[in-house]
Design a protein around this motif. Structure first.
Motif, PDB file in Angstrom:
ATOM      1  N   LYS A 192       0.826  -1.222   0.000  1.00 20.97           N
ATOM      2  CA  LYS A 192       0.000   0.000   0.000  1.00 20.97           C
ATOM      3  C   LYS A 192       0.856   1.267   0.000  1.00 20.97           C
ATOM      4  N   SER A 193       1.826   1.313   0.915  1.00 23.59           N
ATOM      5  CA  SER A 193       2.672   2.510   1.006  1.00 23.59           C
ATOM      6  C   SER A 193       3.551   2.665  -0.229  1.00 23.59           C
ATOM      7  N   THR A 194       4.046   1.552  -0.749  1.00 18.65           N
ATOM      8  CA  THR A 194       4.845   1.599  -1.978  1.00 18.65           C
ATOM      9  C   THR A 194       4.022   2.178  -3.116  1.00 18.65           C
ATOM     10  N   MET A 195       2.763   1.775  -3.206  1.00 16.71           N
ATOM     11  CA  MET A 195       1.867   2.307  -4.236  1.00 16.71           C
ATOM     12  C   MET A 195       1.732   3.821  -4.107  1.00 16.71           C
ATOM     13  N   LEU A 196       1.495   4.321  -2.874  1.00 24.38           N
ATOM     14  CA  LEU A 196       1.345   5.762  -2.679  1.00 24.38           C
ATOM     15  C   LEU A 196       2.641   6.501  -2.993  1.00 24.38           C
ATOM     16  N   ASN A 197       3.776   5.921  -2.613  1.00 21.74           N
ATOM     17  CA  ASN A 197       5.056   6.570  -2.912  1.00 21.74           C
ATOM     18  C   ASN A 197       5.245   6.764  -4.414  1.00 21.74           C
ATOM     19  N   MET A 198       4.778   5.815  -5.204  1.00 20.80           N
ATOM     20  CA  MET A 198       4.893   5.952  -6.657  1.00 20.80           C
ATOM     21  C   MET A 198       3.816   6.872  -7.217  1.00 20.80           C
ATOM     22  N   MET A 199       2.615   6.839  -6.645  1.00 21.02           N
ATOM     23  CA  MET A 199       1.572   7.772  -7.064  1.00 21.02           C
ATOM     24  C   MET A 199       1.989   9.227  -6.826  1.00 21.02           C
ATOM     25  N   SER A 200       2.711   9.445  -5.721  1.00 19.84           N
ATOM     26  CA  SER A 200       3.115  10.802  -5.361  1.00 19.84           C
ATOM     27  C   SER A 200       4.306  11.292  -6.167  1.00 19.84           C
ATOM     28  N   GLY A 201       4.994  10.384  -6.850  1.00 19.17           N
ATOM     29  CA  GLY A 201       6.180  10.747  -7.598  1.00 19.17           C
ATOM     30  C   GLY A 201       7.449  10.708  -6.781  1.00 19.17           C
ATOM     31  N   LEU A 202       7.368  10.259  -5.532  1.00 13.57           N
ATOM     32  CA  LEU A 202       8.553  10.179  -4.682  1.00 13.57           C
ATOM     33  C   LEU A 202       9.411   8.955  -4.988  1.00 13.57           C
TER      34      LEU A 202
ATOM     35  N   ALA B  74      10.250   5.967  -8.126  1.00 12.41           N
ATOM     36  CA  ALA B  74      10.051   5.543  -9.515  1.00 12.41           C
ATOM     37  C   ALA B  74       9.703   4.057  -9.562  1.00 12.41           C
ATOM     38  N   PRO B  75       8.755   3.666 -10.412  1.00 12.78           N
ATOM     39  CA  PRO B  75       8.442   2.237 -10.535  1.00 12.78           C
ATOM     40  C   PRO B  75       9.552   1.487 -11.255  1.00 12.78           C
ATOM     41  N   THR B  76       9.647   0.196 -10.995  1.00 13.30           N
ATOM     42  CA  THR B  76      10.557  -0.656 -11.758  1.00 13.30           C
ATOM     43  C   THR B  76      10.024  -0.831 -13.177  1.00 13.30           C
ATOM     44  N   SER B  77       8.706  -0.991 -13.269  1.00 16.24           N
ATOM     45  CA  SER B  77       8.042  -1.020 -14.569  1.00 16.24           C
ATOM     46  C   SER B  77       6.615  -0.534 -14.381  1.00 16.24           C
ATOM     47  N   GLY B  78       5.965  -0.225 -15.484  1.00 17.54           N
ATOM     48  CA  GLY B  78       4.627   0.336 -15.410  1.00 17.54           C
ATOM     49  C   GLY B  78       4.683   1.856 -15.334  1.00 17.54           C
ATOM     50  N   VAL B  79       3.518   2.465 -15.223  1.00 17.53           N
ATOM     51  CA  VAL B  79       3.449   3.928 -15.272  1.00 17.53           C
ATOM     52  C   VAL B  79       2.355   4.448 -14.355  1.00 17.53           C
ATOM     53  N   VAL B  80       2.597   5.637 -13.788  1.00 18.96           N
ATOM     54  CA  VAL B  80       1.578   6.393 -13.065  1.00 18.96           C
ATOM     55  C   VAL B  80       1.268   7.628 -13.901  1.00 18.96           C
ATOM     56  N   ARG B  81      -0.006   7.921 -14.093  1.00 25.98           N
ATOM     57  CA  ARG B  81      -0.395   9.106 -14.861  1.00 25.98           C
ATOM     58  C   ARG B  81      -1.308  10.003 -14.029  1.00 25.98           C
TER      59      ARG B  81
ATOM     60  N   PRO C 151       2.435  11.313 -17.618  1.00 26.26           N
ATOM     61  CA  PRO C 151       3.245  10.452 -16.747  1.00 26.26           C
ATOM     62  C   PRO C 151       3.788  11.220 -15.544  1.00 26.26           C
ATOM     63  N   VAL C 152       3.723  10.595 -14.368  1.00 28.12           N
ATOM     64  CA  VAL C 152       4.260  11.191 -13.142  1.00 28.12           C
ATOM     65  C   VAL C 152       5.729  10.773 -13.028  1.00 28.12           C
ATOM     66  N   THR C 153       6.621  11.747 -13.090  1.00 25.71           N
ATOM     67  CA  THR C 153       8.050  11.467 -13.031  1.00 25.71           C
ATOM     68  C   THR C 153       8.708  12.056 -11.787  1.00 25.71           C
ATOM     69  N   GLY C 154       7.910  12.716 -10.954  1.00 24.87           N
ATOM     70  CA  GLY C 154       8.412  13.316  -9.721  1.00 24.87           C
ATOM     71  C   GLY C 154       7.259  13.983  -8.997  1.00 24.87           C
ATOM     72  N   PRO C 155       7.506  14.501  -7.790  1.00 29.59           N
ATOM     73  CA  PRO C 155       6.439  15.174  -7.038  1.00 29.59           C
ATOM     74  C   PRO C 155       5.872  16.354  -7.821  1.00 29.59           C
ATOM     75  N   ARG C 156       4.567  16.580  -7.659  1.00 32.93           N
ATOM     76  CA  ARG C 156       3.929  17.709  -8.316  1.00 32.93           C
ATOM     77  C   ARG C 156       2.950  18.359  -7.356  1.00 32.93           C
ATOM     78  N   THR C 157       2.755  19.666  -7.496  1.00 36.52           N
ATOM     79  CA  THR C 157       1.962  20.423  -6.533  1.00 36.52           C
ATOM     80  C   THR C 157       0.491  20.041  -6.556  1.00 36.52           C
TER      81      THR C 157
END
Length: 253
Positions: A47-57, A59-66, A71-77
């Motif tokens: 769960k926490s790993t998922m949120l860390n990738m959703m937040s941009g903090l 990077a996934p090993t594979s797959g993408v967050v949008r 694409p989310v490549t880092g934290p955004r306001t």
């Protein structure tokens, strides 16, 4: 309804002592705009790993967050994140902690102070603006952290078991406070928890995660709002939903 946040085939692997440890594998999930989504799962399910990738903090090993198809490549306001741990700046008082996201965005000092004062009042910390984190109780620090997250005006709120370490009564109060702040705001919430009652009390939709992020159940919750925990506990529909969630969690063992 349009998705504001999407994860597609999300996988995260960590390396420790030359061994690959998979924390999340092939998770796909869409979060619709304006919804309150609770993600329910046991400790260690990702769960926490998922949120860390959703937040941009992270990077996934594979797959993408949008976020809105980008694409989310880092934290955004546009995406606020309240973690399990206390991240208030110890050298700043409550007001200056709450002002920090606005400082980063370049908001003028007068507007920052006014907005911070309003948020401090809304989270029930009136009179504590000049106090430092060390001078606050755990519950008050959680309120201050919530105000700081809201100060940036994010469209999406990510919350990682934000009330898990608090006593039952305080947890109930902050759950009600969060719902009051969210309702009518148009913001989208992804709230991670391991507590079935909390998930049902808060969410429009519950996603139950199994081992390494396997989606066991994804269900819309049609309990009417506002929701009162004491009344819900004896509501037959709530009891049936609670059993369904408990059964789904048992599948995750």
């Amino acid at each position: 309804m349009k998705s504001v946040l999407e994860v597609r085939d999300l996988t995260k692997q960590f390396v420790k002592d030359d061994l690959g440890i998979v924390a999340l594998r092939d998770l796909s999930l869409e979060i619709e705009e304006g919804r309150f989504v609770t993600v329910l799962g046991r400790s260690g399910c990702g769960k926490s790993t998922m949120l860390n990738m959703m937040s941009g903090l992270m990077a996934p090993t594979s797959g993408v967050v949008r976020f809105r198809d980008e694409p989310v490549t880092g934290p955004r306001t546009e995406v606020g994140y309240l973690t399990q741990s206390d991240t208030l700046m110890p050298w700043r008082d409550v007001r200056r902690n709450v002002e920090m996201p606005m400082e980063i965005k370049g908001v003028e000092a007068k507007e920052r102070r006014e907005r911070a004062a309003d948020l401090i009042e809304r989270v029930g910390l009136t009179g504590f603006g000049r106090h430092y984190p060390r001078e606050l109780s755990g519950g008050m620090r959680r309120r201050a952290s919530l105000a700081r997250m809201l100060a940036g005006g994010p469209e999406v709120l990510l919350l990682d078991e934000p009330f898990g370490a608090l006593d039952a009564q305080l947890r109930f109060e902050l759950q009600a406070e969060l719902l009051r702040l969210w309702q009518g705001s148009g913001q989208t919430v992804v709230f991670v928890t391991h507590d079935i009652e909390e998930a049902l009390l808060l969410g429009d939709r519950i996603v139950v995660l199994g081992r390494i992020g396997r989606v066991v159940l994804d269900k819309a919750i049609d309990l009417p709002r506002p929701r009162d925990a004491d009344e819900l506990r004896v509501d037959p529909h709530f009891v049936a939903l609670h059993k369904e969630m408990a059964d789904a969690l048992r599948e995750t063992r």
